[in-house]
Design a protein around this motif. Structure first.
Motif, PDB file in Angstrom:
ATOM      1  N   ASP A 107       0.814  -1.217   0.000  1.00 24.64           N
ATOM      2  CA  ASP A 107       0.000   0.000   0.000  1.00 24.64           C
ATOM      3  C   ASP A 107       0.847   1.266   0.000  1.00 24.64           C
ATOM      4  O   ASP A 107       0.421   2.310  -0.494  1.00 24.64           O
ATOM      5  CB  ASP A 107      -0.925  -0.005   1.211  1.00 24.64           C
ATOM      6  CG  ASP A 107      -2.023  -1.057   1.078  1.00 24.64           C
ATOM      7  OD1 ASP A 107      -2.200  -1.566  -0.043  1.00 24.64           O
ATOM      8  OD2 ASP A 107      -2.683  -1.372   2.089  1.00 24.64           O
ATOM      9  N   HIS A 108       2.050   1.175   0.558  1.00 20.59           N
ATOM     10  CA  HIS A 108       2.925   2.338   0.545  1.00 20.59           C
ATOM     11  C   HIS A 108       3.825   2.371  -0.692  1.00 20.59           C
ATOM     12  O   HIS A 108       4.652   3.272  -0.828  1.00 20.59           O
ATOM     13  CB  HIS A 108       3.815   2.348   1.801  1.00 20.59           C
ATOM     14  CG  HIS A 108       3.083   2.743   3.051  1.00 20.59           C
ATOM     15  ND1 HIS A 108       2.355   1.833   3.806  1.00 20.59           N
ATOM     16  CD2 HIS A 108       2.931   3.941   3.674  1.00 20.59           C
ATOM     17  CE1 HIS A 108       1.819   2.446   4.850  1.00 20.59           C
ATOM     18  NE2 HIS A 108       2.149   3.737   4.795  1.00 20.59           N
ATOM     19  N   GLY A 109       3.668   1.376  -1.581  1.00 15.49           N
ATOM     20  CA  GLY A 109       4.463   1.353  -2.800  1.00 15.49           C
ATOM     21  C   GLY A 109       5.943   1.093  -2.560  1.00 15.49           C
ATOM     22  O   GLY A 109       6.790   1.469  -3.374  1.00 15.49           O
ATOM     23  N   GLU A 110       6.262   0.440  -1.473  1.00 11.43           N
ATOM     24  CA  GLU A 110       7.658   0.179  -1.127  1.00 11.43           C
ATOM     25  C   GLU A 110       8.048  -1.227  -1.602  1.00 11.43           C
ATOM     26  O   GLU A 110       8.090  -2.187  -0.827  1.00 11.43           O
ATOM     27  CB  GLU A 110       7.854   0.319   0.392  1.00 11.43           C
ATOM     28  CG  GLU A 110       7.686   1.722   0.916  1.00 11.43           C
ATOM     29  CD  GLU A 110       8.778   2.648   0.402  1.00 11.43           C
ATOM     30  OE1 GLU A 110       9.897   2.148   0.137  1.00 11.43           O
ATOM     31  OE2 GLU A 110       8.513   3.853   0.260  1.00 11.43           O
ATOM     32  N   GLN A 111       8.318  -1.327  -2.909  1.00  7.02           N
ATOM     33  CA  GLN A 111       8.678  -2.621  -3.484  1.00  7.02           C
ATOM     34  C   GLN A 111      10.043  -3.104  -2.972  1.00  7.02           C
ATOM     35  O   GLN A 111      10.250  -4.294  -2.751  1.00  7.02           O
ATOM     36  CB  GLN A 111       8.689  -2.530  -5.011  1.00  7.02           C
ATOM     37  CG  GLN A 111       7.339  -2.184  -5.628  1.00  7.02           C
ATOM     38  CD  GLN A 111       6.321  -3.293  -5.362  1.00  7.02           C
ATOM     39  OE1 GLN A 111       6.617  -4.468  -5.534  1.00  7.02           O
ATOM     40  NE2 GLN A 111       5.130  -2.901  -4.936  1.00  7.02           N
ATOM     41  N   ASP A 112      10.988  -2.179  -2.810  1.00  8.24           N
ATOM     42  CA  ASP A 112      12.305  -2.573  -2.306  1.00  8.24           C
ATOM     43  C   ASP A 112      12.205  -3.119  -0.885  1.00  8.24           C
ATOM     44  O   ASP A 112      12.838  -4.129  -0.541  1.00  8.24           O
ATOM     45  CB  ASP A 112      13.259  -1.382  -2.334  1.00  8.24           C
ATOM     46  CG  ASP A 112      13.605  -0.950  -3.751  1.00  8.24           C
ATOM     47  OD1 ASP A 112      13.354  -1.745  -4.680  1.00  8.24           O
ATOM     48  OD2 ASP A 112      14.111   0.175  -3.932  1.00  8.24           O
ATOM     49  N   ALA A 113      11.400  -2.448  -0.077  1.00  8.93           N
ATOM     50  CA  ALA A 113      11.219  -2.923   1.295  1.00  8.93           C
ATOM     51  C   ALA A 113      10.511  -4.273   1.320  1.00  8.93           C
ATOM     52  O   ALA A 113      10.856  -5.155   2.110  1.00  8.93           O
ATOM     53  CB  ALA A 113      10.423  -1.894   2.107  1.00  8.93           C
ATOM     54  N   LEU A 114       9.533  -4.447   0.430  1.00  7.03           N
ATOM     55  CA  LEU A 114       8.837  -5.725   0.354  1.00  7.03           C
ATOM     56  C   LEU A 114       9.794  -6.835  -0.052  1.00  7.03           C
ATOM     57  O   LEU A 114       9.763  -7.946   0.502  1.00  7.03           O
ATOM     58  CB  LEU A 114       7.677  -5.627  -0.651  1.00  7.03           C
ATOM     59  CG  LEU A 114       6.878  -6.918  -0.882  1.00  7.03           C
ATOM     60  CD1 LEU A 114       6.269  -7.425   0.427  1.00  7.03           C
ATOM     61  CD2 LEU A 114       5.790  -6.682  -1.928  1.00  7.03           C
ATOM     62  N   ARG A 115      10.658  -6.533  -1.015  1.00  7.41           N
ATOM     63  CA  ARG A 115      11.635  -7.538  -1.449  1.00  7.41           C
ATOM     64  C   ARG A 115      12.586  -7.908  -0.303  1.00  7.41           C
ATOM     65  O   ARG A 115      12.907  -9.082  -0.092  1.00  7.41           O
ATOM     66  CB  ARG A 115      12.426  -6.999  -2.640  1.00  7.41           C
ATOM     67  CG  ARG A 115      13.355  -8.035  -3.276  1.00  7.41           C
ATOM     68  CD  ARG A 115      14.112  -7.479  -4.458  1.00  7.41           C
ATOM     69  NE  ARG A 115      15.155  -6.552  -4.060  1.00  7.41           N
ATOM     70  CZ  ARG A 115      15.134  -5.245  -4.278  1.00  7.41           C
ATOM     71  NH1 ARG A 115      14.101  -4.685  -4.891  1.00  7.41           N
ATOM     72  NH2 ARG A 115      16.138  -4.473  -3.881  1.00  7.41           N
ATOM     73  N   LYS A 116      13.014  -6.916   0.432  1.00  9.16           N
ATOM     74  CA  LYS A 116      13.909  -7.188   1.554  1.00  9.16           C
ATOM     75  C   LYS A 116      13.181  -7.966   2.652  1.00  9.16           C
ATOM     76  O   LYS A 116      13.751  -8.868   3.281  1.00  9.16           O
ATOM     77  CB  LYS A 116      14.445  -5.868   2.106  1.00  9.16           C
ATOM     78  CG  LYS A 116      15.516  -6.045   3.168  1.00  9.16           C
ATOM     79  CD  LYS A 116      16.141  -4.719   3.547  1.00  9.16           C
ATOM     80  CE  LYS A 116      17.287  -4.931   4.531  1.00  9.16           C
ATOM     81  NZ  LYS A 116      17.936  -3.643   4.898  1.00  9.16           N
ATOM     82  N   TYR A 117      11.922  -7.648   2.864  1.00 10.41           N
ATOM     83  CA  TYR A 117      11.139  -8.369   3.868  1.00 10.41           C
ATOM     84  C   TYR A 117      11.004  -9.843   3.491  1.00 10.41           C
ATOM     85  O   TYR A 117      11.176 -10.730   4.344  1.00 10.41           O
ATOM     86  CB  TYR A 117       9.764  -7.730   4.004  1.00 10.41           C
ATOM     87  CG  TYR A 117       8.787  -8.544   4.831  1.00 10.41           C
ATOM     88  CD1 TYR A 117       8.962  -8.690   6.196  1.00 10.41           C
ATOM     89  CD2 TYR A 117       7.699  -9.182   4.226  1.00 10.41           C
ATOM     90  CE1 TYR A 117       8.068  -9.436   6.960  1.00 10.41           C
ATOM     91  CE2 TYR A 117       6.818  -9.928   4.977  1.00 10.41           C
ATOM     92  CZ  TYR A 117       7.000 -10.063   6.344  1.00 10.41           C
ATOM     93  OH  TYR A 117       6.129 -10.811   7.083  1.00 10.41           O
ATOM     94  N   LEU A 118      10.700 -10.095   2.233  1.00  8.01           N
ATOM     95  CA  LEU A 118      10.560 -11.487   1.792  1.00  8.01           C
ATOM     96  C   LEU A 118      11.882 -12.236   1.907  1.00  8.01           C
ATOM     97  O   LEU A 118      11.921 -13.408   2.295  1.00  8.01           O
ATOM     98  CB  LEU A 118      10.052 -11.520   0.347  1.00  8.01           C
ATOM     99  CG  LEU A 118       8.637 -10.966   0.114  1.00  8.01           C
ATOM    100  CD1 LEU A 118       8.299 -10.991  -1.366  1.00  8.01           C
ATOM    101  CD2 LEU A 118       7.605 -11.749   0.903  1.00  8.01           C
ATOM    102  N   SER A 119      12.982 -11.553   1.546  1.00  5.99           N
ATOM    103  CA  SER A 119      14.292 -12.202   1.625  1.00  5.99           C
ATOM    104  C   SER A 119      14.648 -12.551   3.064  1.00  5.99           C
ATOM    105  O   SER A 119      15.319 -13.560   3.320  1.00  5.99           O
ATOM    106  CB  SER A 119      15.363 -11.282   1.035  1.00  5.99           C
ATOM    107  OG  SER A 119      15.090 -10.986  -0.321  1.00  5.99           O
ATOM    108  N   THR A 120      14.204 -11.730   3.985  1.00  4.93           N
ATOM    109  CA  THR A 120      14.472 -12.010   5.401  1.00  4.93           C
ATOM    110  C   THR A 120      13.495 -13.039   5.953  1.00  4.93           C
ATOM    111  O   THR A 120      13.872 -13.923   6.734  1.00  4.93           O
ATOM    112  CB  THR A 120      14.378 -10.716   6.223  1.00  4.93           C
ATOM    113  OG1 THR A 120      15.246  -9.735   5.648  1.00  4.93           O
ATOM    114  CG2 THR A 120      14.782 -10.956   7.661  1.00  4.93           C
ATOM    115  N   LYS A 121      12.227 -12.943   5.557  1.00  2.28           N
ATOM    116  CA  LYS A 121      11.192 -13.822   6.098  1.00  2.28           C
ATOM    117  C   LYS A 121      11.410 -15.278   5.730  1.00  2.28           C
ATOM    118  O   LYS A 121      11.127 -16.184   6.535  1.00  2.28           O
ATOM    119  CB  LYS A 121       9.820 -13.367   5.586  1.00  2.28           C
ATOM    120  CG  LYS A 121       8.646 -14.026   6.314  1.00  2.28           C
ATOM    121  CD  LYS A 121       8.603 -13.618   7.775  1.00  2.28           C
ATOM    122  CE  LYS A 121       7.417 -14.224   8.510  1.00  2.28           C
ATOM    123  NZ  LYS A 121       7.410 -13.846   9.933  1.00  2.28           N
TER     124      LYS A 121
END
Length: 968
Positions: free
Chosen positions: A464-478
């Motif tokens: 929702d915040h359009g933070e694709q880089d943060a989402l990618r980093k979250y998935l890589s960590t999760k």
């Protein structure tokens, strides 16, 4: 929907559920003494697991807690009535040096290896209130120490114990500082890590705290003079002053002990804490080690005060709170708490938040404490009264530190001190919420990935915040938090991450292509750098999580974005080198193809792409093949043949022949297919030279069974007109006649002549036959004008005669053409006839001589004397049957001669003699067999014939002989 982050970290009530409240942080336990005490304790000290007790009688008890049964009982040199009661004692952290002072200001020094206290004459009359030990820790001496006195003076002293009676233990004593209003109540000296020659000195009085930082200076060797004078003379202290009450109140300075064994602190947490007890409460803070000039101000300004009024009032016997409050009489520091002794209670205050976490009554009403002490080295804490000793036991003192850090939003330290997975999760969740609130999405992604926050909610926040880089980093960590057994979750997260990587890479490529700027101050160069960074992250991700990705789905996903480089990266990561190879080969990138092939070990990869690589990069491909001796050369033959047929390079540059020769010569291949392929390449070459093929055939002829198919090789040689090689194959098969015929058929006289000489010399008939064939061909080719030349050529073979050649000459040939040869032949025949005549005459003479000898045989005789003895047994010869040899007159008994002949005969003769003897014994045809036996036995004299020669290697003295007979 969007998850609204909380306004801050978890509430205190929520945090209680994560604590371990099973045991109290502190517990005051009495120490049982296994010896009787004759008087009250008046002073005590603890250091390095050693307790020193001072009794009212002037005795000292030194107890090593590691060996409590061994107690040193020490007396002062003088009675208390002369020097006063022991008022205070000071023990260095290593428990090596003890200094004590009495009520009459008499001071004594005691070393750990001594039982005799020595008076400190230079300090006589000085009421010692505090000592700062050298931060370098004492050795045999105390080194330079500071002594604070009741009159406000600060002295520097160097004590070195000595056994000499007239020598003082104090090497020097110097007053280095003076506080005008009141006694010194505390001293501390430590090092500043950034500068070795810099010291910090902290001095406390009843109402002031002094902080010095400066350089020390030594003149001469250690112990030769003061080092602190320079510091106090050149540095102005930072002073913290509080109001002073009319009546004196307790004052002390405490410093936190060393970290417990096995715990290593770094950063600010490694700095020691200090606490200053004054009338209104306790001032505490960190002794920072920053080398900045305003270090003193930083220490004082960052300090906090715990007021005496914050201590709950003591209740009397009726349960009512007391109207007046007594001051805090004792104070020390643990790693995280301040322990205070007030109104008979031990109170623990958490230094991080100033809260009281422990409040326990210890002393009985009216009972007072002697002192409250810390063992700096061993991290133990003690309370002494006049009759009892208490140990304050600390249990998991840092267990609640993470909560306090979390409430203070110091998330990194909170995570460091969180022990259980639930605690760490609580820290991660609160930290993530805080970072989201402050729009620090990348940092929040890393933290959320380690928390138990709902995956769907976190993902929606970033989407929702359009933070694709943060989402990618979250998935890589999760993905790292899921177990290997969670296949579905790991595959879903990994696939989604790959999709995000592709979108990011495409976005960066578009930015570079259009030379646009994504955000302010971001140039194309920055975008290219970001592209390389993201690409490296993708490579690392697929390498790490390749087993969690479905290959077909991943190929389709990356291909749909047109990311060829990433496609190759993924194929390489999953070891799908067949895809990588086909990719480069389709684009005719031969160097890249070979680079991939170099790292392969699967033979099928080499077989599959051998044809195309042999055609376009033969030399490099063969180099790689030669590094893999485990390959089956038979499966590479089609590629090698295709290469040879389409390649017109010289044989020396033919890579197929090079590889086959490697298989044959280095790998010792005996596969007929490999050998036949090499022959076909040699035979089909465009050059007329047969040197390579002949070299191969010659090498193979050395083997009993050549590895190639001779019939196949012969057909190839005939097909490609390789006459010399075909003739060689005939010869290797022993078909010399066919070889000569083939050579003559192709008009190669010299080759035919060489072949004609190859049969064994013993087979003269075959050799003569072959030479006659060659002669016929030579004569038919030479004609009438060159008969002489043909005859000269045929002189190469000694088997041919002129009469053998005459039938091959034409009828019209004139004899004059080879008259000399005929004459030479006739002369040779004449010489042979003369030689035969001479041999016949010699034979006739020999025959006559033999006839004469035969006639004289019947009249031969030998004379045997009466005393003649057998030459073997030395018994009289006439005693039994005997043989006499007329030519040498030697006589032997027949049985002695037979035995010796039997011993020295060969196997055949020996067997025949035994056979005849057995036949005669059975009564067979005695006369004929007896004559044959006599002929065999009496064939020659034992002493004159071959038998005597054969016995030349036998010793003169046998084992049965008497060796004394040979003595000289």
């Amino acid at each position: 929907m969007v998850l609204e982050p909380t306004n801050g970290p978890l509430a205190s009530s929520d945090l209680q559920t994560f604590g371990d409240e099973s045991l109290p942080l502190f517990e005051v336990e009495p120490v049982q003494l296994h010896f009787s005490i004759s008087s009250d304790f008046v002073a005590a000290q603890v250091a390095n697991n050693v307790i020193v007790l001072a009794l009212a009688t002037g005795r000292l008890l030194r107890i090593d807690l590691d060996n409590p049964g061994d107690i040193d009982d020490i007396d002062l040199p003088k009675k208390p009535s002369e020097v006063g009661l022991i008022r205070r004692m000071f023990l260095d952290p290593t428990a090596s040096h003890l200094i004590l002072t009495t009520t009459l200001a008499e001071n004594y020094y005691l070393h750990s290896q001594s039982r005799q206290p020595k008076a400190l004459s230079r300090l006589k009359g000085v009421g010692i209130e505090a000592i700062a030990w050298n931060p370098s820790l004492p050795t045999a001496s105390t080194r330079e120490i500071l002594v604070g006195a009741s009159d406000g003076n600060v002295y520097e002293v160097y004590i070195e114990p000595s056994n000499e009676f007239y020598r003082r233990d104090e090497k020097y004593l110097k007053a280095v500082y003076k506080i005008p209003d009141g006694p010194v109540t505390g001293l501390w000296v430590d090092l500043i890590p950034a500068r070795a020659d810099t010291r910090r000195v902290v001095i406390s009085t009843l109402n002031r705290l002094f902080h010095f930082v400066g350089r020390v200076g030594r003149q001469g060797q250690e112990g030769s003079g003061s080092i602190f004078s320079r510091l106090f003379e050149s540095d102005s202290p930072v002073v913290h002053e509080v109001s002073r009450n009319a009546k004196p109140e307790p004052s002390a300075l405490a410093v936190s002990p060393d970290p417990p064994d096995g715990i290593v602190l770094d950063g600010p947490e490694a700095e020691r804490a200090f606490a200053w007890l004054f009338g209104q409460g306790v001032l505490y803070g960190k002794l920072g080690t920053d080398a900045a000039s305003n270090l003193g101000n930083d220490v004082i300004n960052s300090s906090k005060t715990f007021a005496r009024s914050q201590v709950p009032a003591t209740e009397n016997g009726n349960g009512q709170r007391r109207s007046t409050q007594d001051p805090i009489v004792g104070m020390l520091l643990t790693q995280w708490h301040i322990l205070c002794l007030v109104e008979g209670r031990i109170i623990a205050i958490q230094r991080l938040n100033g809260r009281i976490v422990y409040d326990q009554v210890v002393l009985r009403p009216g009972e007072s404490a002697v002192c409250l002490l810390t063992d700096q080295k061993k991290n133990t804490f003690w309370l002494f009264t006049a009759h009892e000793i208490f140990e304050i036991v600390v249990t998991k003192e840092d267990r609640d530190v993470w909560k306090i850090m979390l409430q203070a939003q110091r998330f990194e330290l909170a995570s460091q001190y969180a022990k259980t997975s639930e605690q760490k999760d609580a820290v991660a969740t609160a930290s993530g919420d805080y970072l989201i609130k402050n729009q620090q999405y990348l940092e929040a992604a890393n933290v959320y990935g380690k928390s138990s926050r709902s995956f769907e909610l976190v993902a929606l926040i970033f989407v929702d915040h359009g933070e694709q880089d943060a989402l990618r980093k979250y998935l890589s960590t999760k993905i790292t938090t899921y177990k290997k057994s969670s296949t579905m979750q790991r595959t879903m997260i990994a696939s989604w991450t790959v999709e995000l990587f592709m979108s990011k890479l495409n976005s960066l490529d578009d930015t570079i292509a259009t030379r646009a700027q994504l955000t302010e101050n971001t140039s194309t160069t920055d975008t290219q750098h970001e592209l390389s960074v993201v690409r490296e992250e993708f490579q690392d991700f697929v390498s790490k999580y390749k087993n969690d990705l479905d290959q077909k789905t991943t190929y389709d996903m990356i291909s749909s974005h047109g990311r060829e480089q990433e496609l190759l990266c993924y194929a390489t990561a999953v070891d799908d080198y067949s895809y990588v190879l086909s990719y480069w080969i389709q684009r005719e990138r031969w160097l890249e193809s070979l680079d991939v092939l170099k790292r392969q070990t699967d033979p099928d990869m080499f077989y599959k792409y051998s044809s195309v690589l042999m055609e376009h990069a033969a030399t490099e491909f063969v180099d790689i093949l030669m590094r893999h001796p485990d390959l089956d050369a038979r499966k590479l033959i089609p590629a090698l043949l295709n290469y040879s047929e389409s390649n017109a390079s010289p044989l020396s540059q033919n890579q197929a022949a090079r590889y086959l020769n490697f298989c044959i010569n280095q790998l010792h291949s005996t596969d007929s297919a490999v050998h036949n392929t090499l022959i076909s390449i040699y035979a089909a070459q465009s050059s007329p030279s047969e040197s390579a093929l002949m070299s191969y055939l010659s090498a193979q002829s050395l083997n009993n069974h050549p590895a190639y198919d001779t019939e196949f090789a012969f057909r190839l040689c005939i097909q490609h007109s390789r006459v010399q090689s075909a003739v060689h194959i005939y010869c290797s098969m022993g078909e010399y006649s066919s070889a000569v015929d083939l050579a003559l058929k192709h008009g190669d006289i010299d080759l035919a002549s060489v072949v004609a000489d190859r049969p064994p010399e013993s087979d003269t008939a075959l050799r003569k036959k072959l030479w006659l064939a060659v002669a016929k061909k030579v004569i038919s080719q030479q004609g009438t004008g060159s008969i002489k030349t043909a005859i000269n050529f045929l002189k190469r073979c000694e088997l041919l005669k002129i009469e053998d050649l005459i039938p091959f000459f034409p009828d019209f040939v004139v004899i004059d053409d080879f008259k000399e040869e005929i004459c030479a032949a006739l002369e040779s025949y004449s010489k042979s006839i003369a030689t035969l005549d001479l041999e016949m005459d010699a034979s006739a003479t020999t025959a006559e001589s033999i006839k004469t000898d035969i006639k004289t045989l019947s009249s031969r005789y030998a004379i045997v004397e009466p005393g003649e003895r057998c030459r073997v047994c030395q018994l009289p010869l006439l005693s039994r049957q005997f043989f006499v040899f007329p030519s040498c007159q030697h006589g032997f008994h027949s049985d002695c001669l037979g035995r010796r002949v039997l011993e020295g005969s060969g196997l055949t003769k020996r067997a025949r003699i035994r056979e005849l003897q057995a036949s005669i014994a059975r009564g067979g045809r005695r006369e004929r067999e007896a004559r044959e036996l006599d002929a065999l036995v009496a064939q020659q004299c034992l002493l004159c014939g071959e038998y005597a020669i054969k016995q030349i290697d036998e010793p003169f003295v046998n084992d049965s002989d008497n060796r004394n007979e040979w003595a000289i």
